[in-house]
Design a protein around this motif. Structure first.
Motif, PDB file in Angstrom:
ATOM      1  N   LEU A   2       0.851  -1.180   0.000  1.00  0.00           N
ATOM      2  CA  LEU A   2       0.000   0.000   0.000  1.00  0.00           C
ATOM      3  C   LEU A   2       0.888   1.231   0.000  1.00  0.00           C
ATOM      4  N   SER A   3       0.527   2.205  -0.767  1.00  0.00           N
ATOM      5  CA  SER A   3       1.255   3.466  -0.748  1.00  0.00           C
ATOM      6  C   SER A   3       0.477   4.439   0.106  1.00  0.00           C
ATOM      7  N   ILE A   4       1.117   4.940   1.142  1.00  0.00           N
ATOM      8  CA  ILE A   4       0.428   5.732   2.148  1.00  0.00           C
ATOM      9  C   ILE A   4       1.141   7.048   2.371  1.00  0.00           C
ATOM     10  N   ALA A   5       0.396   8.125   2.324  1.00  0.00           N
ATOM     11  CA  ALA A   5       0.883   9.394   2.858  1.00  0.00           C
ATOM     12  C   ALA A   5       0.213   9.496   4.211  1.00  0.00           C
ATOM     13  N   PHE A   6       0.934   9.905   5.230  1.00  0.00           N
ATOM     14  CA  PHE A   6       0.253   9.933   6.516  1.00  0.00           C
ATOM     15  C   PHE A   6       0.421  11.253   7.227  1.00  0.00           C
ATOM     16  N   GLY A  25       7.251  10.098   3.754  1.00  0.00           N
ATOM     17  CA  GLY A  25       5.867   9.980   3.324  1.00  0.00           C
ATOM     18  C   GLY A  25       4.902  10.702   4.237  1.00  0.00           C
ATOM     19  N   MET A  26       5.424  11.386   5.262  1.00  0.00           N
ATOM     20  CA  MET A  26       4.546  12.094   6.194  1.00  0.00           C
ATOM     21  C   MET A  26       4.330  13.531   5.756  1.00  0.00           C
ATOM     22  N   TYR A  27       3.219  14.088   6.179  1.00  0.00           N
ATOM     23  CA  TYR A  27       2.982  15.510   6.016  1.00  0.00           C
ATOM     24  C   TYR A  27       3.917  16.251   6.965  1.00  0.00           C
ATOM     25  N   CYS A  28       4.440  17.369   6.530  1.00  0.00           N
ATOM     26  CA  CYS A  28       5.314  18.229   7.332  1.00  0.00           C
ATOM     27  C   CYS A  28       6.652  17.599   7.700  1.00  0.00           C
ATOM     28  N   GLU A  29       7.127  16.658   6.888  1.00  0.00           N
ATOM     29  CA  GLU A  29       8.498  16.204   7.115  1.00  0.00           C
ATOM     30  C   GLU A  29       9.401  17.412   6.925  1.00  0.00           C
ATOM     31  N   HIS A  70       5.121  10.942  -5.054  1.00  0.00           N
ATOM     32  CA  HIS A  70       5.515   9.528  -5.084  1.00  0.00           C
ATOM     33  C   HIS A  70       6.359   9.105  -3.882  1.00  0.00           C
ATOM     34  N   GLU A  71       6.329   9.886  -2.800  1.00  0.00           N
ATOM     35  CA  GLU A  71       7.001   9.464  -1.571  1.00  0.00           C
ATOM     36  C   GLU A  71       5.934   9.018  -0.588  1.00  0.00           C
ATOM     37  N   PHE A  72       5.979   7.753  -0.240  1.00  0.00           N
ATOM     38  CA  PHE A  72       4.956   7.158   0.605  1.00  0.00           C
ATOM     39  C   PHE A  72       5.594   6.325   1.709  1.00  0.00           C
ATOM     40  N   LEU A  73       4.873   6.113   2.782  1.00  0.00           N
ATOM     41  CA  LEU A  73       5.198   5.094   3.762  1.00  0.00           C
ATOM     42  C   LEU A  73       4.585   3.812   3.208  1.00  0.00           C
ATOM     43  N   GLU A  74       5.404   2.828   2.928  1.00  0.00           N
ATOM     44  CA  GLU A  74       4.900   1.576   2.368  1.00  0.00           C
ATOM     45  C   GLU A  74       4.345   0.705   3.492  1.00  0.00           C
TER      46      GLU A  74
END
Length: 201
Positions: A2-6, A25-29, A70-74
């Protein structure tokens, strides 16, 4: 996978443990600027805010700093994924080449906490440095990841955000690994949105 932005913190009104789940993949990294390796933006408490400000941590304006394209937490269905629970991004491997990490979310080792666990004793009050809202690991209430099958954060609602993984006795150590159900459906092409929550008892 799963490709997840969190989203980096809770979607609920209660005060949480002032600890954020950090990962690519996080918001506000790297904070709102995108260059702040010493960011603690998601740690700010959400006390007495209206829903329009606490929902998806909007008061911090992190929805304006999504992950890179295209940067996600897998999140592998049937597998597990690991994040770093910390009081500041500086205390994770995402910042300063990991030189400020420790066993605990404040970048420290805290051998006194480990002694407490092995002796079955506990602090008489909550541990406040780091601000874990617990007296020891056995009393840590747990954290949970929830998923919404939306790619647009503005479309995430309480009705479409569902808990899929719980980690008991956390937040405690910095490194936290969550199990993923084998039947978790795949995300749409643009990814999903996840939120992480700490429980208080």
């Amino acid at each position: 996978m799963l490709s997840i932005a969190f989203l980096l913190l809770s979607t609920c009104l209660s005060v949480v443990a002032h600890i954020v789940a950090f990962s690519h993949g996080m918001y506000c990294e790297n904070g709102l600027s995108g260059t702040d390796q010493n960011s603690n933006i998601g740690v700010d408490p959400m006390y007495q805010l209206p829903k329009g400000k606490w929902w998806m941590h909007r008061f911090s304006k992190c929805e304006s700093r999504p992950p890179a394209m295209h940067e996600f937490l897998e999140i592998p269905a049937g597998g597990s994924f690991t994040v770093e629970l910390a009081a500041n991004q500086a205390f994770t491997t995402l910042s300063f080449e990991g030189t400020r990490v420790g066993l605990f979310p404040d970048g420290e080792e805290h051998p006194e906490f480990e002694r407490d666990v092995s002796s079955s004793s506990h602090h008489s009050t909550c541990i406040t440095s780091p601000n874990l809202h617990t007296q020891n690991e056995s009393m840590a209430a747990g954290t949970a990841f929830a998923i919404s099958y939306q790619s647009d954060i503005s479309k995430v609602t309480p009705e479409n955000l569902v808990v899929f993984s719980v980690l008991e006795k956390s937040p405690w150590h910095r490194v936290a690994t969550y199990d993923v159900p084998a039947g978790l459906p795949a995300c749409p092409p643009g990814g999903c949105i996840c939120a992480v929550r700490s429980f208080l008892v």
